[in-house]
Design a protein around this motif. Structure first.
Motif, short mmCIF file in Angstrom:
data_model
loop_
_atom_site.label_atom_id
_atom_site.label_comp_id
_atom_site.label_asym_id
_atom_site.label_seq_id
_atom_site.Cartn_x
_atom_site.Cartn_y
_atom_site.Cartn_z
N LEU A 288 47.45 30.39 64.73
CA LEU A 288 47.00 29.34 65.64
C LEU A 288 45.52 29.47 65.99
CD1 LEU A 288 49.98 28.91 68.14
CD2 LEU A 288 49.36 27.50 66.18
N PHE A 289 44.94 30.64 65.81
CA PHE A 289 43.54 30.84 66.15
C PHE A 289 42.65 31.01 64.92
CE2 PHE A 289 45.48 31.99 70.20
CZ PHE A 289 44.64 31.35 71.08
N CYS A 290 43.19 31.44 63.79
CA CYS A 290 42.34 31.69 62.63
C CYS A 290 41.86 30.37 62.03
CB CYS A 290 43.08 32.53 61.58
SG CYS A 290 44.40 31.65 60.74
N PRO A 291 40.69 30.34 61.42
CA PRO A 291 40.09 29.09 60.95
C PRO A 291 40.64 28.60 59.61
CG PRO A 291 38.59 30.90 60.56
CD PRO A 291 39.76 31.48 61.27
N THR A 292 41.91 28.28 59.58
CA THR A 292 42.53 27.65 58.42
C THR A 292 43.72 26.84 58.90
OG1 THR A 292 43.56 28.01 56.26
CG2 THR A 292 44.04 29.63 57.98
N ASN A 377 32.92 30.40 61.55
CA ASN A 377 32.53 31.76 61.21
C ASN A 377 32.63 32.69 62.40
OD1 ASN A 377 31.56 32.49 58.40
ND2 ASN A 377 30.56 30.51 58.67
N ALA A 378 32.34 32.19 63.61
CA ALA A 378 32.45 33.04 64.80
C ALA A 378 33.90 33.47 65.03
CB ALA A 378 31.91 32.30 66.02
N PHE A 379 34.84 32.53 64.94
CA PHE A 379 36.24 32.89 65.12
C PHE A 379 36.76 33.72 63.95
CE2 PHE A 379 36.22 29.90 68.54
CZ PHE A 379 37.27 30.30 69.37
N ALA A 380 36.28 33.43 62.75
CA ALA A 380 36.69 34.25 61.61
C ALA A 380 36.22 35.69 61.78
CB ALA A 380 36.13 33.66 60.32
N MET A 382 35.59 37.27 64.69
CA MET A 382 36.34 37.92 65.78
C MET A 382 37.76 38.27 65.36
SD MET A 382 35.12 35.99 69.28
CE MET A 382 35.54 34.35 68.72
N LEU A 383 38.34 37.48 64.45
CA LEU A 383 39.70 37.75 63.96
C LEU A 383 39.71 38.52 62.65
CD1 LEU A 383 41.24 34.25 64.74
CD2 LEU A 383 41.63 36.37 65.99
N ARG A 384 38.53 38.92 62.16
CA ARG A 384 38.38 39.65 60.89
C ARG A 384 38.96 38.86 59.71
NH1 ARG A 384 40.82 44.25 60.16
NH2 ARG A 384 42.38 44.13 61.81
N PHE A 385 38.90 37.54 59.80
CA PHE A 385 39.38 36.65 58.74
C PHE A 385 38.36 36.66 57.62
CE2 PHE A 385 40.05 32.47 56.81
CZ PHE A 385 41.42 32.48 56.63
N ALA A 386 38.76 37.08 56.43
CA ALA A 386 37.78 37.38 55.38
C ALA A 386 37.41 36.17 54.53
CB ALA A 386 38.33 38.49 54.46
N ASP A 387 38.28 35.16 54.43
CA ASP A 387 38.00 34.00 53.58
C ASP A 387 37.15 33.01 54.37
OD1 ASP A 387 37.92 31.94 51.79
OD2 ASP A 387 40.03 32.11 51.23
N ARG A 388 35.85 32.97 54.09
CA ARG A 388 34.93 32.12 54.84
C ARG A 388 34.53 30.86 54.06
NH1 ARG A 388 32.70 35.82 58.61
NH2 ARG A 388 34.33 37.36 58.98
N MET A 389 35.33 30.44 53.10
CA MET A 389 35.02 29.25 52.34
C MET A 389 35.47 28.01 53.12
SD MET A 389 33.46 28.24 49.68
CE MET A 389 33.31 29.75 48.73
N PHE A 390 34.75 27.70 54.21
CA PHE A 390 35.06 26.54 55.03
C PHE A 390 34.44 25.27 54.47
CE2 PHE A 390 34.54 30.16 58.14
CZ PHE A 390 35.87 30.50 58.11
N TYR A 391 33.50 25.41 53.60
CA TYR A 391 32.81 24.29 52.95
C TYR A 391 32.20 24.83 51.68
CZ TYR A 391 28.94 26.74 55.10
OH TYR A 391 28.07 27.72 55.48
N LYS A 392 31.76 23.93 50.82
CA LYS A 392 31.07 24.33 49.61
C LYS A 392 29.70 23.66 49.59
CE LYS A 392 35.42 24.98 47.09
NZ LYS A 392 36.24 24.55 45.93
#
Length: 534
Positions: A288-292, A377-380, A382-392
């Motif tokens: 619910l909090f991770c950016p995906t 990216n800020a929430f990723a 803080m949550l150590r979410f490694a996949d940062r491909m939010f855009y290309k």
């Protein structure tokens, strides 16, 4: 490989000097000349040494690559020979199985950085970023100068910003209610249904009952409740955006959670005394909090949190907020207010449109950088979410089809896997065009829903741009367009489209204030006030 010693080099130089004729260039030149010759000789020998090392390394690498290629060729030949002995009917069945399961393959998450984080390591790209910061400083200085000349004081006023984000306590308690329901409702509904599904004598009736119950709860808490809060408490625009966007995010998250886990529970083959494996509550809370918007039981994670990166990223978000404020106050509102005072004509409309083009494009870039890059990216982080491909690299697109895929990868993934591919799966892959059009229509309706509730009036500019021009550009400016000229055409269309949006929405906002509705009939609600306001 060892380099020649200095004693040997000096011996050869002395021998050459003694054998050279008088008056030649090899005559002794004193201590400084000897040191210069020694340095030049060392440089030449070092270059030769490096060239030899380079040749040896290339030979070793070539040998290793040759061995790897030989091994790969042998394995591929062995694999081909083993597969060639398969019976034809088994080959056909395997191909059919692959086609059937291809639609079930989902998004694969992997550790990767955002594109801008990689580009900002290049000095040239970072200089462009610094130019935008310099433009913000110019906005601040010009605002201070104008206020000092007009009013004799050096004070930055942010009345419009404070108004836009007003009534935040109401936003907070409404968000807490939506979040609490989304955290508890879908998860417990799934575990209740999953625990009874395989033991029930009427699993179809059970599934229908749970679906209707969950659908009613979703419609009440995540459907009607946010609209009631926005309308009942007359929230300002930015606060409305927070409520409505969170409403859509919770709906998409909960749907992904249900959609990913229901097939797993249905396909589970229960053994005696074995219950189906349910997703853990902690994984759902993390989702619910991770950016995906695509649910997985686990994601690739970074080993630690860079808190300085988080602080700098949130500072950038704040800077983008003030940047957008200055763009509206200094560029957008004065020009459009002056145009709205004049009688309506084609000339005033065209002038207002092109006056709004530059502010509209700046607002688009600021929204992209603040949300899709900084916020996610800020929430990723803080949550150590490694996949940062939010855009290309959407800015390099030569077609609108590629632009739609790369502008917002987070939302595109959800629409692709749960809209486009599920539609193809239900239609047995027969209506690709209809699947694509349905995704465009749904996206256009959601965008128009957001703008209508957040601005407080119905003006289907966004719907027309998405459902009409977006569809036309998607099919005409497709992936076959590779020339750089098409990139220029795409940017030109983006500039004009943003100018249209900013111009028409600002004019309608101004008309709603100065020409309020006299009644509440249906036609008065759906016809824009700017068409008749004088």
């Amino acid at each position: 490989m060892a380099t020649p010693s200095k004693d040997n080099r000096a011996h050869h130089r002395n021998k050459a000097a003694s054998s050279s004729p008088p008056g030649s260039n090899n005559e002794p030149k004193g201590p400084e000349g000897d040191r210069a010759e020694l340095a030049a000789d060392d440089l030449i020998q070092w270059k030769r040494h490096i060239e030899q090392v380079k040749a040896e390394l290339l030979e070793q690498i070539q040998g290793v690559l040759g061995d790897l290629l030989d091994k790969a060729i042998k394995e591929s030949v062995r694999s081909y020979s083993s597969h060639s002995r398969v019976l034809p009917d088994r080959v056909a069945n395997a191909a059919k199985t692959n086609r059937d399961h291809r639609m079930e393959d989902g998004k694969v998450f992997m550790a990767r950085r955002s594109v801008l984080d990689e580009l900002f390591e290049i000095n040239h790209i970072r200089t462009i970023y610094h130019m935008f910061i310099a433009a913000l400083m110019v906005f601040i200085i010009s605002t201070l100068a104008v206020d000092y000349i007009d009013q004799g004081r050096l004070v930055l006023e942010f009345d419009l910003l404070f108004y836009a984000f007003g009534k935040l306590p109401t936003v907070l308690w409404a968000w807490l209610i939506m979040f609490s329901y989304t955290l508890a409702g879908p998860y417990h509904a799934l575990t209740l249904w999953g625990g009874l599904y395989h033991s029930s004598s009427v699993p179809g009736v059970l599934s229908l009952g749970v679906t209707l119950l969950l659908g009613a709860l979703q419609a009440c808490v995540l459907g009607v409740f946010p609209i009631y809060v926005v309308v009942r408490y007359q929230l300002p625009p930015a606060s409305r955006f927070i409520i409505i966007l969170e409403q859509i995010r919770f709906l998409m998250k909960s749907y992904s959670f249900i959609r990913e886990n229901v097939p797993v529970i249905i396909n589970h083959k229960p053994q005696k005394g074995e219950a189906p494996k349910f997703p853990t509550f902690s994984s759902y809370l993390y989702f619910l909090f991770c950016p995906t918007l695509i649910y997985r039981e686990s994601y690739p994670r970074n080993p630690y949190i860079r808190w300085n990166y988080v602080a700098v990223t949130f500072a950038k978000i704040l800077g983008c907020l003030f940047y957008a404020y200055f763009v509206l106050v200094r560029l957008c509102i004065p020009a459009l207010m002056n145009e709205s005072i004049q009688p309506f004509s084609t000339r005033t409309l065209v002038l207002a449109l092109f006056h709004a083009t530059l502010p509209g494009m700046l607002i688009l870039l600021l929204a992209f950088f603040a949300f899709l890059h900084c916020w996610l990216n800020a929430f990723a982080e803080m949550l150590r979410f490694a996949d940062r491909m939010f855009y290309k690299d959407w800015w390099n697109s030569t077609s609108f089809a590629n632009y739609y895929r790369t502008w917002n990868v987070v939302v595109h993934d959800w629409l692709y896997y749960y809209g486009y591919r599920d539609f193809l799966w239900l239609s047995r892959r027969r209506f690709r065009t209809a699947a694509m059009l349905s995704v465009f229509i749904v996206s256009a309706m959601v965008h128009e829903y957001v703008f209508t509730l957040c601005f407080g009036f119905f003006y289907p500019v966004m719907f027309c741009l998405f459902a009409v021009f977006g569809v036309v550009f998607n099919f005409t400016m497709n992936d076959k367009r590779k020339s750089p000229v098409w990139n220029i055409i795409m940017w030109t269309c983006l500039f004009i489209g943003q100018g249209v949006q900013v111009c028409l929405y600002c004019q309608e906002w101004h008309a709603q204030i100065h020409c309020p509705r006299t009644g509440k009939s249906f036609w008065e609600l759906v016809i824009p006030r700017s068409w008749s306001c004088n």
